[in-house]
Design an enzyme around this catalytic site. Structure first.
Site, PDB file in Angstrom:
ATOM      1  N   ILE A 183       3.387   5.469  -7.558  1.00  0.00           N
ATOM      2  CA  ILE A 183       3.028   5.544  -8.982  1.00  0.00           C
ATOM      3  C   ILE A 183       2.666   6.981  -9.370  1.00  0.00           C
ATOM      4  O   ILE A 183       2.954   7.430 -10.486  1.00  0.00           O
ATOM      5  CB  ILE A 183       1.883   4.554  -9.315  1.00  0.00           C
ATOM      6  CG1 ILE A 183       1.682   4.419 -10.828  1.00  0.00           C
ATOM      7  CG2 ILE A 183       0.579   4.964  -8.653  1.00  0.00           C
ATOM      8  CD1 ILE A 183       2.731   3.605 -11.507  1.00  0.00           C
ATOM      9  N   SER A 204      -4.179  13.486  -0.456  1.00  0.00           N
ATOM     10  CA  SER A 204      -3.418  12.298  -0.067  1.00  0.00           C
ATOM     11  C   SER A 204      -3.237  12.309   1.441  1.00  0.00           C
ATOM     12  O   SER A 204      -2.985  13.351   2.032  1.00  0.00           O
ATOM     13  CB  SER A 204      -2.063  12.295  -0.778  1.00  0.00           C
ATOM     14  OG  SER A 204      -1.499  11.002  -0.740  1.00  0.00           O
ATOM     15  N   ARG A 205      -3.374  11.137   2.043  1.00  0.00           N
ATOM     16  CA  ARG A 205      -3.249  11.071   3.498  1.00  0.00           C
ATOM     17  C   ARG A 205      -1.808  11.255   3.953  1.00  0.00           C
ATOM     18  O   ARG A 205      -1.542  11.784   5.008  1.00  0.00           O
ATOM     19  CB  ARG A 205      -3.766   9.718   4.012  1.00  0.00           C
ATOM     20  CG  ARG A 205      -5.220   9.767   4.403  1.00  0.00           C
ATOM     21  CD  ARG A 205      -5.589   8.508   5.140  1.00  0.00           C
ATOM     22  NE  ARG A 205      -5.346   7.334   4.285  1.00  0.00           N
ATOM     23  CZ  ARG A 205      -5.672   6.091   4.620  1.00  0.00           C
ATOM     24  NH1 ARG A 205      -6.238   5.858   5.796  1.00  0.00           N
ATOM     25  NH2 ARG A 205      -5.446   5.089   3.813  1.00  0.00           N
ATOM     26  N   LYS A 260      -5.020   1.346 -13.388  1.00  0.00           N
ATOM     27  CA  LYS A 260      -5.416  -0.035 -13.639  1.00  0.00           C
ATOM     28  C   LYS A 260      -5.252  -0.845 -12.359  1.00  0.00           C
ATOM     29  O   LYS A 260      -4.358  -0.509 -11.568  1.00  0.00           O
ATOM     30  CB  LYS A 260      -4.594  -0.627 -14.788  1.00  0.00           C
ATOM     31  CG  LYS A 260      -3.090  -0.797 -14.461  1.00  0.00           C
ATOM     32  CD  LYS A 260      -2.693  -2.248 -14.267  1.00  0.00           C
ATOM     33  CE  LYS A 260      -1.278  -2.375 -13.786  1.00  0.00           C
ATOM     34  NZ  LYS A 260      -0.836  -3.675 -13.372  1.00  0.00           N
ATOM     35  N   ASP A 305      -1.034  -9.328 -11.651  1.00  0.00           N
ATOM     36  CA  ASP A 305      -0.802  -7.882 -11.533  1.00  0.00           C
ATOM     37  C   ASP A 305       0.052  -7.384 -12.700  1.00  0.00           C
ATOM     38  O   ASP A 305      -0.341  -6.444 -13.395  1.00  0.00           O
ATOM     39  CB  ASP A 305      -0.178  -7.532 -10.176  1.00  0.00           C
ATOM     40  CG  ASP A 305       0.070  -6.035 -10.039  1.00  0.00           C
ATOM     41  OD1 ASP A 305      -0.919  -5.293  -9.870  1.00  0.00           O
ATOM     42  OD2 ASP A 305       1.235  -5.610 -10.138  1.00  0.00           O
TER      43      ASP A 305
END
Lengths: 309, 309
Positions: B14, B36-37, B90, B168
């Protein structure tokens, strides 16, 4: 101060056993009317519905709604639109969304709206809150276990959606925990045991943390057969261990009883409602119901043996 | 106005597909860092975690959290404690309770907290809201149906507690409905279809009413196989029928198209976030998630065929 002219709406078991005696024992109220489909009360004006009471009844200041949560919101809105103060039995609504509509209504109508949580008025709740204020909390364990066959005989609604299952008593524990703990908390894991023939849990194991990562564990169980109920909250602190037991009727510090008192929860509720009316305020705390909704949203449902009463 | 120095936290699909292009296309932002991993982004400072970014990274003003809801609350609290403005994907939290803690944190830290609902920024949502303002609404029908195998391939988490199943995508419909309808509404009945091997519903049928008893019906379904998705909201009024279709990319009045536009939801989100920061405000509307929690609390669960991807 002026006497509050009150009506009870929905004269069932809880109204007869708890509300009516508490009102009769409080000098700030006069019970002038009852609206109930199935009951009449001597010495007051009786009506079949809230609508009839508002239309034909004596002038009243406030109503206490003891009807089921599913019909209470419409009644609360009607009463507030007529300028009446409203007290709601717990939980304050079947949904969280409708309670926000009630909150707006109360402001617009300029009346007092009181979402009551009777367990918060157990004898030692206020004292427990004060004791915890000055201490550093390390962990909290809530045990709320009772035999559903003894405490809810024949209440089939409890197994239907909205009936909340073991959260019906469990929400009382949550109403106390949210009152005595100094910080709000939130759910991180929930395991729910749901009988194969039921919609709602017969047991729940909940893990919360608060804003500084203090763990709060709760075990709710309806299967406490052949043993006394357990309604306990234990709080470990850096300076002793507090136990609220018997639903808040007794408090222990490091295992030593600080005294035990008779339950007078509904007297406390009506005292609070009177104070709110005289101060022109509302009290609509949804946090116990929000925790239940979070648990039913986030909980893992394990199917267990059918429940047969 | 000053350029907002921004970091993305959680650079997954996303973030790559939506957030990064929207930020790059907005002159009010400069993307200075990514935490970010599993991903590195060219041309910005990269970190393995938000903690490392806050400790060692360049000075930033705001973070956009694109991580899963279950870890986002702790990250939001950490970022706000460091004085950073925060945008949440969200839903704004896994539980409703944690969002109230975030709300208090944002106030205490004096930062902007924005719970984003991307579907509210679909091209015709604002126009639909304006059109409805002057009309009397008679009923609302929401249809939100898509093939889960096409739109959520391999997303096993969606069937786990907290994954919300058909809610979702359904929460997107609810985020639009709560934005365009003039009055809040609440659930009165919910029927949920839950596959025997899943924790969350594959379909849901919901009945709401608003404060003046207008019925609002919603059908959410993940089993829309071999046919195009339907993302429609129909509103009957005393002066015509409005349809928002294609998730808000097209609006029809009495069946006549008022135009169709390309989706630019995330551009709208970042424009809103910038405005909130410059105005020193927060926007933390939980109403879509509250409706989902109400549906999962009050819904009747029917067991249906196992879901096999």
């Amino acid at each position: 101060m002026d006497t509050i002219r009150l009506a009870i709406v929905g004269y069932g078991k809880i109204a007869r056993d708890q509300h009516h005696p508490a009102i009769a024992g409080h000098t700030g109220y006069r019970l002038d009317a009852v609206a109930s489909r199935n009951a009449e009360v001597a010495g007051v004006a009786n009506f079949e519905s809230l609508e009839a009471l508002l239309e034909e009844g004596p002038e009243i200041d406030a109503v206490s709604l003891c009807t089921p949560a599913t019909v209470r919101t419409a009644q609360a809105r009607l009463a507030m639109a007529h300028g009446k103060h409203v007290m709601l039995e717990k939980p304050p609504g079947a949904t969280l969304a409708e309670i926000e509509i009630l909150r707006e209504d109360a402001q617009r109508c300029g009346v007092t709206l009181f979402a009551s949580w009777h367990s918060r008025h157990a004898p030692y709740v206020a004292q427990a809150r004060r004791w915890l204020t000055t201490r550093k909390i390390q962990r909290v364990d809530i045990e709320w276990k009772e035999d559903v066959r003894v405490w809810h005989p024949g209440q089939a609604w409890i197994w239907q959606p909205g009936g909340m299952g073991v959260f019906d008593p469990g929400i009382n524990a949550l109403s106390i925990a949210t009152a005595i703990l100094p910080r709000p908390f939130y759910l991180v894991d929930a395991q729910l045991q749901v009988p194969g023939n039921c919609q709602t849990p017969i047991a729940a194991s909940l893990d919360f943390i608060d804003g500084v990562n203090v763990p709060i564990h709760a075990e709710f169980d309806f299967r406490q057969a052949d043993t006394p109920p357990i309604w306990d909250i234990h709080v470990e602190t850096d300076d002793g261990r507090l136990t609220l037991t018997r639903g808040g009727c007794e408090m222990l510090i490091d295992g030593q009883s600080q005294g035990m008192q008779e339950d007078a929860e509904y007297a406390g509720l009506y005292e609070r409602f009177a104070n709110l009316i005289h101060q022109g305020q509302s009290d609509l705390d949804v946090s116990p119901l929000r925790h239940v909704a979070d648990a039913l949203t986030l909980g893992y449902r394990h199917t267990v043996d059918d429940f047969v009463e």
